[in-house]
Design a protein around this motif. Structure first.
Motif, PDB file in Angstrom:
ATOM      1  N   ARG A 239     -58.123 -48.914  -7.076  1.00 56.62           N
ATOM      2  CA  ARG A 239     -59.594 -48.974  -7.408  1.00 56.62           C
ATOM      3  C   ARG A 239     -60.526 -48.497  -6.578  1.00 56.62           C
ATOM      4  O   ARG A 239     -61.463 -47.244  -7.203  1.00 56.62           O
TER       5      ARG A 239
ATOM      6  N   GLY B 118     -54.407 -51.388  -8.762  1.00 54.13           N
ATOM      7  CA  GLY B 118     -55.792 -51.228  -8.794  1.00 54.13           C
ATOM      8  C   GLY B 118     -56.164 -50.334  -9.269  1.00 54.13           C
ATOM      9  O   GLY B 118     -57.630 -50.304  -9.856  1.00 54.13           O
TER      10      GLY B 118
ATOM     11  N   ALA C  63     -57.132 -51.257 -12.775  1.00 51.62           N
ATOM     12  CA  ALA C  63     -58.492 -51.834 -12.980  1.00 51.62           C
ATOM     13  C   ALA C  63     -59.354 -51.289 -12.296  1.00 51.62           C
ATOM     14  O   ALA C  63     -60.403 -51.771 -13.475  1.00 51.62           O
ATOM     15  N   GLY C  64     -59.179 -50.025 -12.155  1.00 54.13           N
ATOM     16  CA  GLY C  64     -60.711 -49.250 -11.566  1.00 54.13           C
ATOM     17  C   GLY C  64     -60.493 -48.349 -12.940  1.00 54.13           C
ATOM     18  O   GLY C  64     -61.904 -48.370 -13.359  1.00 54.13           O
TER      19      GLY C  64
ATOM     20  N   PHE D 299     -56.862 -57.520  -9.132  1.00 51.15           N
ATOM     21  CA  PHE D 299     -56.745 -56.317 -10.048  1.00 51.15           C
ATOM     22  C   PHE D 299     -56.771 -56.618 -11.493  1.00 51.15           C
ATOM     23  O   PHE D 299     -56.302 -55.066 -12.016  1.00 51.15           O
TER      24      PHE D 299
END
Lengths: 340, 340
Positions: free
Chosen positions: A229, A255, A258-259, B284
DNA sequence: GAGGGGGAGTATATCGATAAACCCCGTGGC
DNA sequence: GCCACGGGGTTTATCGATATACTCCCCCTC
């Protein structure tokens, strides 16, 4: 205080050896005696001491998998598969951690622990060539993992370069032109896993005639989703344009997704994403993660074959170490577009 | 063939006992002798035999965590934390699997394995009361997990009922009226983890005065994300209306999110979701998963305290078993709406 | 009737490290 | 001049199970 075999023997009016014979079934024992022994075992609550057996017999029928840390799902899944495979030969798997201590070396004690097992599958992720070079041990050891390691060990790994190449090639073939590498490190090209996978990314670009921009390899850890992320946040913050991501592990990819969501980037429309490892959970991410399957079962077959070869070796035999690279394959799901 | 302590002793011109003393540092040894011994150790490549030490000394400084299966991320994360905790006291953790065999009992051999350790943390997930009742062993054992178990063992668990109640209460407080339980089973109300968490769900409804619809507890496995996704598919297929989901584990929740995405249901707008376990990866997911934190560190503190108490027990001492329930707490993220 | 075979069980040595008891010798106190 | 003391070692017994060699004894065969 604990009940020993002799205690059982006395109670059953036989010798300790006979108790042993009853319990292991190695020699014929009269039916009547046998029953007496088993009764005594039951009444005294006798429990076999595997430590003593091991000392005497020299085998434990136990294999250890040494992992860099217990919390990596990758190794959990690997362990589960290995355990299943060992069961059919009546053996047992235990998972140990802590290849490398904080000084970066295998400490003496940790080394001695290996003797508790018939053989050891040692994941060398996070260890250096020298760490393992110093590891002189009589215990059968097969190395698992990516780093460049001393020749004298059997070593099984997956085809990291090819996996990353395949993955990147797919991103390029489906329209991405600026593919970031999350977790990548161009420095140690032939040492660690990140180096090899980054290399595959480069090769795919060369093959496709697409230029490489170093800005697409943001500095990043490779430990957990947070690193993934953070890498995306950094790219966005530094306004590096990108329309594809090769995440070096599925954990990082988690991640990354998610980012991207956080940044309002749509997957796969704005940015395609592909991971590496094909974790159990990856299929259930939103969108389902495209990834590279590491071919665990093939690797395990090889690793156990090599390990057994070492375990069964007689003193004279000199086996030459094998270095095996298992095949990988692409698993395409929802984070990438279909090939045109 | 392997080098023993006597070999080293001979090479260094001392007795085996002296070698032992040098290596353990238990008794003072002259500097000169000490050096000779260490040189011999180095030259012969001597490696201590922990098995022999264990047999003689009776301790291994090793604790085992017995888990139902290696691939559950929950136990991986738990193991990592326990390992860290043990390191400070110079001890080592290994992870074993296979509490219950396919016949549903702990087999004799598996039982004997416990003697290889100073103490055992036994996860009883997937075991029955009777499985454990038959487990008579002299090895210090502390039980971890939810099932109802024999009183005579120390037992540490988290507050499943309260966790599920908290989670469900939050869903109800933020507007959900039909909260499905994925992985739930109303049958074994006070036995397993699913039963307890389902109970918490019921209590929250009672507290809030919201009626319960049995259709909201779809039959479902609890193994992996696939079960979670399947449960959602089933609810949708059978047209059961729902606007909230309590997933009994984060692993299930992962599948639930996948299933909802598949069905075109928006989270948290159409359906709120909350998990249980607070896995590393949950933060996440997209959207980030709201969940119940199991308070691992508190549980571990208790478990190790109880285990050490058993390990250090002298023969006379009679310790009464403790049954501890650790606190849980809510972690609110993106799959739930903010409290009004 | 002698010899052979084999089933059932026992006695002993052993795996490798270490706890406990003991030994030797130089030193210091009185 | 004698004894207590202690640093630095060694010897011996032991942890619990088991491989090996061995002892009995019964039965069959020629």
């Amino acid at each position: 205080m604990p009940v020993t075999m002799s205690d059982v023997a006395r109670a059953a009016g036989v010798s300790a050896m006979t108790v042993s014979n009853v319990l292991t079934g190695r020699k014929r024992v009269g039916e009547e005696t046998r029953r007496r022994v088993l009764t005594a075992v039951d009444e005294l609550g006798y429990e076999l001491n595997l430590t003593a057996r091991h000392l005497r017999a020299g085998r434990t029928d136990t294999i250890a998998l040494v992992v860099p840390g217990f919390h990596h799902p990758y190794f959990g899944e690997l362990a589960a598969r290995i355990a299943r495979r060992l069961e059919v030969s009546g053996r047992h798997l235990v998972v140990e951690h802590g290849g490398a201590s904080r000084e970066g070396e295998l400490e003496a004690l940790s080394l001695a622990r290996l003797h508790l097992y018939d053989g050891v599958l040692l994941s060398v992720v996070g260890m250096t060539h020298d760490d393992v070079a110093h590891l002189r041990t009589a215990v059968p050891v097969v190395l698992l993992g990516e780093q460049q390691m001393p020749q004298r060990y059997d070593h099984v790994r997956m085809d990291n370069v090819e996996g990353a190449r395949l993955a990147t090639a797919h991103l390029l073939a489906t329209g991405s032109r600026r593919v970031a590498v999350v977790g990548g490190s161009p420095r140690d090209a032939n040492r660690g896993m990140p180096g090899m996978r980054t290399l595959g990314w480069e090769i795919a670009h060369r093959d496709a005639g697409v230029p490489i921009d170093p800005a697409l390899v943001p500095p990043s850890g490779t430990d957990g989703p947070a690193d993934g992320r953070e890498a995306v946040r950094r790219l966005v913050r530094e306004k590096v344009a990108f329309d594809g991501v090769l995440a070096l592990t599925d954990t990082l990819a988690t991640g990354v997704l998610a980012g991207l969501a956080e940044a309002g980037l749509r997957v796969p429309d704005d940015v395609q994403v592909i991971g590496f490892d094909n974790l159990d959970a990856s299929e259930f991410l939103v969108p389902p993660l495209s990834t590279v399957d590491p071919g665990h079962d093939v690797m395990i077959d090889h690793a156990l074959r090599l390990l057994d070869r070492l375990i069964e070796r007689r003193d004279g035999d000199d086996v030459t170490p094998e270095h095996i690279t298992g095949p990988v394959s692409l698993v395409l799901r929802g984070t990438t577009r279909a090939a045109g």
